[in-house]
Design a protein around this motif. Structure first.
Motif, PDB file in Angstrom:
ATOM      1  N   ARG A 283      42.146  61.024  43.450  1.00 13.34           N
ATOM      2  CA  ARG A 283      40.852  61.381  42.917  1.00 13.34           C
ATOM      3  C   ARG A 283      39.691  60.619  43.476  1.00 13.34           C
ATOM      4  O   ARG A 283      39.804  59.424  43.610  1.00 13.34           O
ATOM      5  N   PRO A 284      38.629  61.318  43.833  1.00 12.49           N
ATOM      6  CA  PRO A 284      38.401  62.755  43.672  1.00 12.49           C
ATOM      7  C   PRO A 284      38.597  63.546  44.969  1.00 12.49           C
ATOM      8  O   PRO A 284      38.207  64.693  45.047  1.00 12.49           O
ATOM      9  N   HIS A 285      39.219  62.909  45.969  1.00 13.33           N
ATOM     10  CA  HIS A 285      39.270  63.518  47.292  1.00 13.33           C
ATOM     11  C   HIS A 285      40.686  63.925  47.682  1.00 13.33           C
ATOM     12  O   HIS A 285      41.674  63.453  47.116  1.00 13.33           O
ATOM     13  N   ASP A 286      40.768  64.771  48.703  1.00 11.70           N
ATOM     14  CA  ASP A 286      42.027  65.153  49.327  1.00 11.70           C
ATOM     15  C   ASP A 286      42.044  64.457  50.688  1.00 11.70           C
ATOM     16  O   ASP A 286      41.429  64.924  51.634  1.00 11.70           O
TER      17      ASP A 286
ATOM     18  N   SER B  67      36.332  66.316  50.886  1.00 10.75           N
ATOM     19  CA  SER B  67      35.611  65.655  49.807  1.00 10.75           C
ATOM     20  C   SER B  67      35.735  66.430  48.502  1.00 10.75           C
ATOM     21  O   SER B  67      35.640  67.648  48.480  1.00 10.75           O
ATOM     22  N   GLY B  68      35.909  65.679  47.411  1.00  5.62           N
ATOM     23  CA  GLY B  68      35.922  66.287  46.091  1.00  5.62           C
ATOM     24  C   GLY B  68      34.663  65.994  45.306  1.00  5.62           C
ATOM     25  O   GLY B  68      34.522  66.451  44.168  1.00  5.62           O
TER      26      GLY B  68
END
Length: 289
Positions: free
Chosen positions: A22-25, A76-77
């Motif tokens: 969190r919050p990205h992949d 990016s999340g």
């Protein structure tokens, strides 16, 4: 770019993993064994920039090399988390997700400042900065560049326009010349691939717009852990004096210099960089499991 879009010949593709934290992949290169080193690239780059340094580190260490949020192949999340504080928080969360405790962080350019900020969140034993961006832009550029980046980052279609206009060999070559670092054809091609990607451009502009180094730098300069700052005299982006002055100010700072090379010295002359940082790391991390 999405992780699935990684070219077959991308550096260290066989060691790259997709990590949801969190919050990205995240896209993370994970190679070698031993004490963990976290490698952080600068704004506008990706983990590929360490491609020639990684093989020199992996005989001694396990290296973890993430693409920063929105850049390279990390999706990016949260576009609001490109500043130094949230980015450091998200990297610390990534370390927890991977269940790793880095012994040291090696950061290039803005990654050097990010490494110092991480030292306030993780129990690091040492930091190495490579042409670390630890100072503000000089003069009017210090005001205009961040303001311009902020305007561009919130303007619809700008990243697509930049990617289309700049994503070619001639423009990328000119950009590399401004760093003082001529690269081989394959290195240039990798930067062209990054600049062609609107998501990468958007994240780079967002990082420039949200970076507030001046707010944390006075505090970071009081960190007591060992810090080695390596600079190159041919760097046209971050003058060597920035690292030299910062090393003198840090409580346990050391400074080393590589002549003639440019801002991307770790890509131009990885052997020279490794010759300086490996003995220093061995001394500082002796006894680390």
């Amino acid at each position: 770019m999405d992780f699935a879009q990684m070219p077959p010949d991308w550096p260290h593709r066989d060691r790259a993993r997709r990590i949801a934290s969190r919050p990205h992949d995240w896209c993370v290169i994970d190679a070698g064994a031993g004490p963990v080193l976290l490698l952080l690239h600068g704004a506008g780059g990706s983990g590929h920039s360490f491609r020639t340094l990684i093989p020199l580190l992996t005989p001694h260490y396990r290296v973890i090399v993430p693409d920063l949020p929105g850049q390279g192949f990390t999706r990016s999340g949260a576009r609001s988390r490109y500043g130094i504080d949230p980015m450091a928080e998200d990297l610390a969360e990534l370390c927890r997700t991977l269940d790793i405790a880095p012994a040291a962080v090696i950061g290039h350019s803005a990654g050097g400042a990010l490494a110092l900020r991480l030292a306030e969140m993780l129990p690091l034993r040492a930091i190495v900065g490579l042409n670390a961006a630890l100072g503000a832009f000089d003069g009017a550029a210090g005001v205009l560049f961040p303001l311009l980046a902020k305007v561009l980052s919130v303007t619809p279609f700008i990243p697509h326009v930049v990617a289309r206009l700049w994503g070619n060999a001639a423009t990328v070559q000119r950009l590399l010349v401004t760093t003082g670092s001529p690269l081989a054809e394959d290195g240039v091609a990798q930067y062209i691939a990054l600049v062609k990607d609107p998501a990468h451009v958007d994240a780079t502009l967002g990082m420039m717009a949200q970076w507030r180094l001046e707010e944390v730098m006075p505090r970071l300069m009081t960190l007591a852990l060992p810090v080695l700052l390596i600079a190159s005299t041919g760097d046209r982006a971050v003058p060597a004096r920035i690292s030299r002055e910062a090393a003198a100010q840090l409580p346990d700072g050391s400074y080393a210099e590589i002549p003639a090379r440019g801002h991307l010295m770790h890509e131009e002359a990885a052997e020279d960089v490794a010759a300086l940082l490996l003995p220093w790391l061995a001394a500082e991390l002796s006894g680390t499991a």
